[in-house]
Design a protein around this motif. Structure first.
Motif, PDB file in Angstrom:
ATOM      1  N   ARG A 117     -47.630  29.628  -0.713  1.00  0.00           N
ATOM      2  CA  ARG A 117     -47.172  30.940  -0.251  1.00  0.00           C
ATOM      3  C   ARG A 117     -48.194  31.625   0.664  1.00  0.00           C
ATOM      4  O   ARG A 117     -47.824  32.214   1.683  1.00  0.00           O
ATOM      5  CB  ARG A 117     -46.887  31.827  -1.484  1.00  0.00           C
ATOM      6  N   GLY A 118     -49.461  31.498   0.315  1.00  0.00           N
ATOM      7  CA  GLY A 118     -50.490  32.154   1.118  1.00  0.00           C
ATOM      8  C   GLY A 118     -51.195  31.225   2.097  1.00  0.00           C
ATOM      9  O   GLY A 118     -52.223  31.579   2.668  1.00  0.00           O
ATOM     10  N   CYS A 119     -50.601  30.032   2.294  1.00  0.00           N
ATOM     11  CA  CYS A 119     -51.291  29.011   3.087  1.00  0.00           C
ATOM     12  C   CYS A 119     -50.919  29.137   4.568  1.00  0.00           C
ATOM     13  O   CYS A 119     -49.757  29.355   4.913  1.00  0.00           O
ATOM     14  CB  CYS A 119     -50.910  27.623   2.577  1.00  0.00           C
ATOM     15  N   ASP A 120     -51.903  28.967   5.434  1.00  0.00           N
ATOM     16  CA  ASP A 120     -51.651  29.050   6.884  1.00  0.00           C
ATOM     17  C   ASP A 120     -50.746  27.925   7.392  1.00  0.00           C
ATOM     18  O   ASP A 120     -50.191  28.013   8.478  1.00  0.00           O
ATOM     19  CB  ASP A 120     -52.975  28.975   7.654  1.00  0.00           C
ATOM     20  N   PHE A 121     -50.609  26.842   6.618  1.00  0.00           N
ATOM     21  CA  PHE A 121     -49.805  25.690   7.056  1.00  0.00           C
ATOM     22  C   PHE A 121     -48.374  25.734   6.527  1.00  0.00           C
ATOM     23  O   PHE A 121     -47.635  24.764   6.650  1.00  0.00           O
ATOM     24  CB  PHE A 121     -50.469  24.383   6.598  1.00  0.00           C
ATOM     25  N   ARG A 122     -47.982  26.864   5.889  1.00  0.00           N
ATOM     26  CA  ARG A 122     -46.690  26.865   5.189  1.00  0.00           C
ATOM     27  C   ARG A 122     -45.506  26.646   6.118  1.00  0.00           C
ATOM     28  O   ARG A 122     -44.477  26.123   5.680  1.00  0.00           O
ATOM     29  CB  ARG A 122     -46.512  28.154   4.377  1.00  0.00           C
ATOM     30  N   GLU A 123     -45.633  27.015   7.383  1.00  0.00           N
ATOM     31  CA  GLU A 123     -44.540  26.765   8.319  1.00  0.00           C
ATOM     32  C   GLU A 123     -44.804  25.530   9.184  1.00  0.00           C
ATOM     33  O   GLU A 123     -44.121  25.307  10.182  1.00  0.00           O
ATOM     34  CB  GLU A 123     -44.266  28.008   9.175  1.00  0.00           C
ATOM     35  N   GLN A 124     -45.814  24.753   8.812  1.00  0.00           N
ATOM     36  CA  GLN A 124     -46.035  23.460   9.474  1.00  0.00           C
ATOM     37  C   GLN A 124     -45.603  22.316   8.567  1.00  0.00           C
ATOM     38  O   GLN A 124     -44.862  21.436   8.979  1.00  0.00           O
ATOM     39  CB  GLN A 124     -47.498  23.307   9.881  1.00  0.00           C
ATOM     40  N   ASP A 125     -46.044  22.354   7.304  1.00  0.00           N
ATOM     41  CA  ASP A 125     -45.646  21.260   6.407  1.00  0.00           C
ATOM     42  C   ASP A 125     -44.548  21.679   5.427  1.00  0.00           C
ATOM     43  O   ASP A 125     -44.030  20.847   4.689  1.00  0.00           O
ATOM     44  CB  ASP A 125     -46.855  20.690   5.659  1.00  0.00           C
ATOM     45  N   TRP A 126     -44.169  22.951   5.420  1.00  0.00           N
ATOM     46  CA  TRP A 126     -43.073  23.452   4.581  1.00  0.00           C
ATOM     47  C   TRP A 126     -43.268  23.103   3.104  1.00  0.00           C
ATOM     48  O   TRP A 126     -42.301  22.888   2.373  1.00  0.00           O
ATOM     49  CB  TRP A 126     -41.721  22.953   5.090  1.00  0.00           C
ATOM     50  N   GLY A 127     -44.538  23.026   2.676  1.00  0.00           N
ATOM     51  CA  GLY A 127     -44.813  22.734   1.268  1.00  0.00           C
ATOM     52  C   GLY A 127     -44.684  21.269   0.921  1.00  0.00           C
ATOM     53  O   GLY A 127     -44.762  20.893  -0.243  1.00  0.00           O
ATOM     54  N   GLY A 128     -44.491  20.415   1.950  1.00  0.00           N
ATOM     55  CA  GLY A 128     -44.379  18.980   1.712  1.00  0.00           C
ATOM     56  C   GLY A 128     -42.994  18.611   1.212  1.00  0.00           C
ATOM     57  O   GLY A 128     -42.005  19.220   1.610  1.00  0.00           O
ATOM     58  N   CYS A 129     -42.961  17.623   0.331  1.00  0.00           N
ATOM     59  CA  CYS A 129     -41.692  17.026  -0.072  1.00  0.00           C
ATOM     60  C   CYS A 129     -41.286  17.481  -1.469  1.00  0.00           C
ATOM     61  O   CYS A 129     -42.048  17.312  -2.426  1.00  0.00           O
ATOM     62  CB  CYS A 129     -41.841  15.511  -0.027  1.00  0.00           C
ATOM     63  N   ARG A 130     -40.077  18.027  -1.581  1.00  0.00           N
ATOM     64  CA  ARG A 130     -39.571  18.517  -2.879  1.00  0.00           C
ATOM     65  C   ARG A 130     -39.325  17.372  -3.856  1.00  0.00           C
ATOM     66  O   ARG A 130     -39.545  17.508  -5.067  1.00  0.00           O
ATOM     67  CB  ARG A 130     -38.252  19.297  -2.675  1.00  0.00           C
ATOM     68  N   CYS A 131     -38.815  16.260  -3.345  1.00  0.00           N
ATOM     69  CA  CYS A 131     -38.500  15.138  -4.233  1.00  0.00           C
ATOM     70  C   CYS A 131     -39.784  14.499  -4.767  1.00  0.00           C
ATOM     71  O   CYS A 131     -39.823  13.978  -5.881  1.00  0.00           O
ATOM     72  CB  CYS A 131     -37.637  14.120  -3.508  1.00  0.00           C
ATOM     73  N   GLN A 132     -40.826  14.546  -3.952  1.00  0.00           N
ATOM     74  CA  GLN A 132     -42.108  13.999  -4.407  1.00  0.00           C
ATOM     75  C   GLN A 132     -42.758  14.911  -5.456  1.00  0.00           C
ATOM     76  O   GLN A 132     -43.329  14.435  -6.435  1.00  0.00           O
ATOM     77  CB  GLN A 132     -43.054  13.833  -3.220  1.00  0.00           C
TER      78      GLN A 132
END
Lengths: 104, 367
Positions: free
Chosen positions: B301-316
């Motif tokens: 939520r507070g990460c500068d990359f949140r709109e680059q990696d979108w939190g990674g993979c939900r299934c993973q």
């Protein structure tokens, strides 16, 4: 939608002459995206948005018109010396050829 | 939430039937049977809706999409609607006689999978004798036709050392693109993780081979390289963000944000037989679940990359942490990153036998 070609990044290319005729490679096309109201290059496994200069050039690529004729048409559309437009068009076509969009 | 932008691409999984049994298959463990498959008319309706919404490319996949006799009809319909058509195939059902109707229907591109460069290990992974010769023959007539060809190699510990020869094969056959894609560990790949995961040294060697080939070949061969993210510190931007660019429709008509999404518990899977694609895309709870950034926990939520990696993979996150709403544990900022490290440290010296992908063969009772 990344991977936007720019003239500044273009290589000079191996001596593309104005007499050359370029066409789209098989499996590559310029298409108007009606929903997003923009031109896109459709290619194997990717679609990307060309910048306005590339779009203007690609809309004139028909597989028959020599590069010199494309330059003439653009020189009629844009308020710049023909030599400047010729430089930009040749660089852009070299770039689009290297990217496997166009072929001679 | 405002209406999301329309999807760019549709993965049309026409069938789960396939002559091959690759143990890294991206299909779910619970495979759809033939009797559950969408009809030709239903797929035609989907293609119309997709084009209307603004989808640009359709990827006909499976299973083996060539197992559907209506494939040329679907390609013809998609092409007429301006959709760019990709065929993702094993090639074992592709002959000059079955290819010609596809080319005439307006097929734009073929992606042909290879299990390996050498026949022995290739056919051990695919589980089908004679497959390699059929694939090589398919590559030759696609290239001879002039249609762009991509070769796809899935990389694992058994074939990682042969990446240089895979790249050479792609060049020799005249492919325009090649995908060197390390196994992604979902579904059957997750079941077979201990048999498939390469070592760090194997990964580095494969990466070097790709970099060398890129330097040597320049733009004459496009090389797409996908790494196994277990060795990464930053997560992949899975699907370019949940429900943002990509939509998948399963053989039975479930509409999904990715091909592994059927593992997500506690949410219903929208059915294209009972709702429109646009309505599902915009409103289905499954698509809204992880779209954008509002769902994110810390540290995303507070990460500068949140709109680059979108939190990674939900299934993973689900597979490794047990919570699809957690930060992808691949991220070194995840409180669960040590689980990934532990999995890599505990890989066996000798790989266990494969659990082959076929109907009724999934552990835990998948169909």
């Amino acid at each position: 939608m990344t991977d936007v070609p720019t003239a500044a990044a273009a290589p000079t290319g191996p001596g593309l002459a104005e007499a050359a005729v370029v066409r789209f490679m098989r499996g590559v096309r310029l298409q108007h995206d009606r929903v997003r109201d923009q031109w896109v290059i459709q290619a194997p496994e990717r679609a990307f948005v060309p910048d306005p200069i590339a779009t203007a050039i690609l809309r004139l690529v028909d597989g028959q018109r020599p590069v010199g004729a494309i330059i003439d048409l653009l020189a009629g559309q844009f308020d710049a010396p023909r030599a400047v437009i010729a430089h930009d068009v040749l660089a852009m076509i070299a770039d689009l050829t290297a990217r496997q969009v166009l072929i001679r | 939430m405002n209406a999301p932008p329309p999807p760019m691409s549709l993965l049309a999984e026409l069938t789960h039937r396939c002559p091959l049994q690759c143990p890294y298959c991206s299909n779910p463990l619970a495979l759809d049977g033939r009797e559950a498959e969408l009809s030709t008319a239903e797929w035609i309706g989907i293609l119309d809706q997709a084009a209307e919404m603004g989808v640009l490319q359709v990827h006909f996949s499976g299973g083996e999409p060539m197992a559907r006799p209506d494939l040329p009809e679907l390609v013809r319909h998609a092409a007429a609607r301006g959709l760019y058509t990709n065929l993702i195939t094993s090639g074992v059902l592709l002959t000059e006689a079955t290819f010609r109707p596809l080319a005439e229907a307006g097929l734009d591109h073929v992606q042909l999978s290879f299990q390996d460069v050498d026949t022995g290990p290739a056919e051990q992974v695919g589980g089908m004798k004679g497959a390699q010769a059929k694939k090589l023959e398919a590559a030759r007539f696609v290239v001879a036709d002039g249609m762009p060809l991509t070769l796809n190699f899935v990389i694992h510990r058994g074939n990682a050392g042969r990446v240089p020869r895979m790249l050479e094969l792609a060049r020799t056959l005249g492919a325009r693109r090649v995908e060197i894609a390390h196994t992604q560990y979902y579904g059957w790949g997750l079941v077979n993780r201990a048999a498939l995961m390469p070592s760090r040294a194997q990964l580095d060697e494969a990466t070097q081979a790709v970099e060398d080939a890129r330097a040597r070949l320049g733009s004459s061969l496009t090389i797409d390289y996908v790494t196994p993210d277990y060795y990464a510190d930053r997560p992949k931007p899975c699907m370019g963000g949940w429900g943002q660019r990509f939509v998948n429709i399963s053989p039975a008509g479930r509409v999904l944000p990715c091909h592994a999404a059927e593992t997500i518990p506690g949410v219903s899977f929208p059915d294209i037989r009972t709702a429109t694609l646009a309505d599902i895309w915009e409103n289905a709870p499954l698509f809204r679940l992880f779209r954008g950034t509002d769902w994110m926990p810390e540290p995303c939520r507070g990460c500068d990359f949140r709109e680059q990696d979108w939190g990674g993979c939900r299934c993973q996150a689900l597979a490794l942490v047990g919570d699809a709403g957690a930060t992808d544990p691949i991220c070194s900022r995840s409180p669960h990153h040590d689980r990934v490290t532990a999995i890599l440290e505990e890989l066996p010296a000798e790989p266990p036998p494969f659990v082959y992908r076929r109907f009724g063969n999934a552990p835990g009772g998948g169909r």
